[in-house]
Scaffold this motif. Sequence first.
Motif, short mmCIF file in Angstrom:
data_model
loop_
_atom_site.label_atom_id
_atom_site.label_comp_id
_atom_site.label_asym_id
_atom_site.label_seq_id
_atom_site.Cartn_x
_atom_site.Cartn_y
_atom_site.Cartn_z
N PRO A 10 0.82 -1.21 0.00
CA PRO A 10 0.00 0.00 0.00
C PRO A 10 0.86 1.26 0.00
CG PRO A 10 0.12 -0.92 2.20
CD PRO A 10 0.86 -1.88 1.30
N ALA A 11 0.19 2.39 -0.18
CA ALA A 11 0.88 3.68 -0.22
C ALA A 11 1.24 4.17 1.18
CB ALA A 11 -0.01 4.72 -0.91
N PHE A 12 0.70 3.54 2.21
CA PHE A 12 1.02 3.93 3.58
C PHE A 12 2.06 2.97 4.16
CE2 PHE A 12 -2.90 1.46 3.55
CZ PHE A 12 -2.61 0.43 4.43
N LEU A 131 2.66 12.46 6.78
CA LEU A 131 1.25 12.62 7.12
C LEU A 131 0.73 11.43 7.91
CD1 LEU A 131 -0.46 13.95 3.88
CD2 LEU A 131 -0.07 15.16 6.01
N LEU A 132 -0.17 11.70 8.83
CA LEU A 132 -0.83 10.67 9.61
C LEU A 132 -2.33 10.76 9.34
CD1 LEU A 132 -0.37 8.41 11.69
CD2 LEU A 132 -0.52 10.15 13.48
N ILE A 133 -2.85 9.79 8.57
CA ILE A 133 -4.28 9.75 8.25
C ILE A 133 -5.04 9.28 9.49
CG2 ILE A 133 -6.06 8.61 6.86
CD1 ILE A 133 -3.90 8.27 4.65
N ILE A 134 -6.08 10.01 9.84
CA ILE A 134 -6.92 9.67 10.98
C ILE A 134 -8.24 9.11 10.46
CG2 ILE A 134 -8.10 10.53 13.05
CD1 ILE A 134 -5.00 10.70 13.19
N ASP A 135 -8.63 7.93 10.95
CA ASP A 135 -9.89 7.32 10.54
C ASP A 135 -10.51 6.58 11.72
OD1 ASP A 135 -11.95 6.76 8.79
OD2 ASP A 135 -10.75 5.56 7.41
N ASP A 136 -11.78 6.24 11.58
CA ASP A 136 -12.44 5.52 12.65
C ASP A 136 -12.15 4.02 12.59
OD1 ASP A 136 -13.97 5.26 10.34
OD2 ASP A 136 -15.90 5.54 11.35
N GLY A 144 -7.09 4.36 3.10
CA GLY A 144 -5.74 4.85 3.40
C GLY A 144 -4.82 4.76 2.21
N ASP A 145 -4.98 3.69 1.43
CA ASP A 145 -4.15 3.53 0.24
C ASP A 145 -4.44 4.62 -0.79
OD1 ASP A 145 -2.20 2.00 -1.38
OD2 ASP A 145 -3.96 1.58 -2.64
N ALA A 146 -5.72 4.86 -1.07
CA ALA A 146 -6.09 5.87 -2.06
C ALA A 146 -5.68 7.27 -1.60
CB ALA A 146 -7.59 5.82 -2.33
N ALA A 150 -2.57 9.74 -3.16
CA ALA A 150 -2.76 11.15 -3.51
C ALA A 150 -1.75 12.02 -2.77
CB ALA A 150 -4.18 11.59 -3.19
N ALA A 151 -1.50 11.70 -1.49
CA ALA A 151 -0.53 12.48 -0.69
C ALA A 151 0.88 12.33 -1.24
CB ALA A 151 -0.58 12.03 0.77
N LEU A 152 1.27 11.13 -1.59
CA LEU A 152 2.61 10.91 -2.14
C LEU A 152 2.78 11.60 -3.49
CD1 LEU A 152 3.08 7.14 -1.16
CD2 LEU A 152 4.17 9.13 -0.08
N GLU A 153 1.74 11.55 -4.32
CA GLU A 153 1.78 12.23 -5.62
C GLU A 153 1.88 13.75 -5.45
OE1 GLU A 153 -1.64 10.92 -7.84
OE2 GLU A 153 -0.90 8.84 -7.91
N ALA A 154 1.32 14.26 -4.34
CA ALA A 154 1.34 15.70 -4.08
C ALA A 154 2.62 16.16 -3.38
CB ALA A 154 0.12 16.10 -3.25
#
Length: 172
Positions: A10-12, A131-136, A144-146, A150-154
């Motif tokens: 994954p991207a994370f 970056l730290l993605i926050i989710d429930d 998280g992968d999608a 996007a974060a890595l591409e940016a």
Amino acid sequence: MCGHCLVEPPAFSTTQAGLLYQESIKQLVHDFKFHASPRAGTLLAELMLLTPPMALGNALLSVPMTPTHARTRGFNQSHWLAEHLSYQLGIPMVSAKRIKDSPSQRTLNRRQRAANLSGAFVFESPPPAHLLIIDDVVTTGSTGDALGRAALEAGAKRVDIWAAARTPLGKD
């Protein structure tokens, strides 16, 4: 790493989820997510703080919703958690935008979830390095992968996920 992540990384980099999404935790998440219970949200955030990730990153990122979905639900539970954690930890928040209006992930399998979110997120300004993605809840890691892609591409260099709970292995 799970078998899926070994085959398709994954991207994370890491995922931290201190609780299993079952029984009373499942009910707590449901009360927070679908009934906007501030008590449930506060408890989830406090439980997350008991098991923080080893690396907190430069900024927190909530999972964005489309404006239509946000109006329907009434609030974004990921954003609510991220705001609470940002305040508690003194870590800033950054935002991304969801540009693809797609069906809920709840009834989709792993492959459908990935396709559902492909190209769904963009950053309007370059994100910080970590970056730290926050989710429930993390089920398959597709969100998280999608968002991580996007974060890595940016311009981000590393993306991690910090969620309140994860679906037990084999339940996705």
